[in-house]
Write an enzyme that holds these catalytic residues in place. Sequence first.
Site, PDB file in Angstrom:
ATOM      1  N   GLY A  46      51.839  36.632  44.101  1.00 37.69           N
ATOM      2  CA  GLY A  46      52.104  35.826  45.285  1.00 37.69           C
ATOM      3  C   GLY A  46      51.195  34.610  45.321  1.00 37.69           C
ATOM      4  N   GLN A  51      46.678  27.666  48.851  1.00 36.98           N
ATOM      5  CA  GLN A  51      45.860  27.897  47.657  1.00 36.98           C
ATOM      6  C   GLN A  51      45.964  26.772  46.641  1.00 36.98           C
ATOM      7  OE1 GLN A  51      47.635  32.044  47.302  1.00 36.98           O
ATOM      8  NE2 GLN A  51      45.653  32.344  46.345  1.00 36.98           N
ATOM      9  N   CYS A  91      43.328  38.473  44.697  1.00 36.37           N
ATOM     10  CA  CYS A  91      43.801  37.162  45.122  1.00 36.37           C
ATOM     11  C   CYS A  91      43.485  36.156  44.035  1.00 36.37           C
ATOM     12  CB  CYS A  91      43.105  36.775  46.431  1.00 36.37           C
ATOM     13  SG  CYS A  91      43.593  35.159  47.045  1.00 36.37           S
ATOM     14  N   LEU A  92      44.437  35.274  43.742  1.00 37.99           N
ATOM     15  CA  LEU A  92      44.198  34.260  42.709  1.00 37.99           C
ATOM     16  C   LEU A  92      43.040  33.336  43.082  1.00 37.99           C
ATOM     17  CD1 LEU A  92      47.868  33.302  41.733  1.00 37.99           C
ATOM     18  CD2 LEU A  92      46.248  34.695  40.430  1.00 37.99           C
ATOM     19  N   HIS A 133      49.440  39.359  53.108  1.00 41.49           N
ATOM     20  CA  HIS A 133      48.328  38.674  52.429  1.00 41.49           C
ATOM     21  C   HIS A 133      48.591  37.166  52.344  1.00 41.49           C
ATOM     22  CE1 HIS A 133      45.305  38.435  48.957  1.00 41.49           C
ATOM     23  NE2 HIS A 133      45.932  37.277  48.900  1.00 41.49           N
ATOM     24  N   GLU A 134      49.796  36.807  51.914  1.00 40.42           N
ATOM     25  CA  GLU A 134      50.116  35.381  51.756  1.00 40.42           C
ATOM     26  C   GLU A 134      50.210  34.666  53.103  1.00 40.42           C
ATOM     27  OE1 GLU A 134      49.682  34.377  48.874  1.00 40.42           O
ATOM     28  OE2 GLU A 134      49.908  36.294  47.860  1.00 40.42           O
ATOM     29  N   HIS A 137      46.911  33.528  54.241  1.00 41.86           N
ATOM     30  CA  HIS A 137      46.468  32.265  53.623  1.00 41.86           C
ATOM     31  C   HIS A 137      46.894  31.067  54.475  1.00 41.86           C
ATOM     32  CE1 HIS A 137      44.601  33.342  49.869  1.00 41.86           C
ATOM     33  NE2 HIS A 137      45.622  34.079  49.476  1.00 41.86           N
TER      34      HIS A 137
HETATM   35 NI    NI Z   1      45.657  35.471  47.919  1.00 43.98          NI
END
Ligand code: NI
Length: 171
Positions: A46, A51, A91-92, A133-134, A137
């Site tokens: 995701g 991000q 998380c990226l 989660h997304e 963000h």
């Molecule tokens: Ni993330």
Amino acid sequence: MAILDILYYPDKRLRTIAKPVAKVNDNVKKLVDDMFETMYVAPGIGLAATQVNVHKQVIVIDVSENKDQPLCLINPVIIAEEGIQSCDEGCLSVPEIYETVQRFEKVTVKAMDQNGDEFTLQADEMLSVCIQHEMDHLVGKLFVDYLSPLKLQRLKKRLLKNMREEDRVAS
Ligand code: NI
């Protein structure tokens, strides 16, 4: 398509609150394509526009094993939620860190797809976690914000160590 640069924690830009998309135009469609490419290459399941330093309410997700079920959510709103689950999240923007976070077990989300068409989706398991989660963000929130102060302290030490090791490799 292009691979976009991902912001890393604790970059303050990750705290920006995203604005709703007024119209799904060509710019937004290109953003969605680029975000999918960036997510698949990373690789991740995701990615939120926040991000990649674009502060619009755009999310891309693919939790499938074969990476063949792309899901785009524009202006997502959770309209129903049910139950609680604990899941290990990564998380990226916080590389190599995985921690257990509590989320709703199931969510129903309303959003637009990359064509601007509205849809409603019921999600459970990993997809439900990923959506929550997304969506965090988009309001400047990261999964590490849910950790206890002690865990957060340990995590910061680990991140510093990772960064130093990366420096060594680079130099
Ligand atoms: Ni993330």
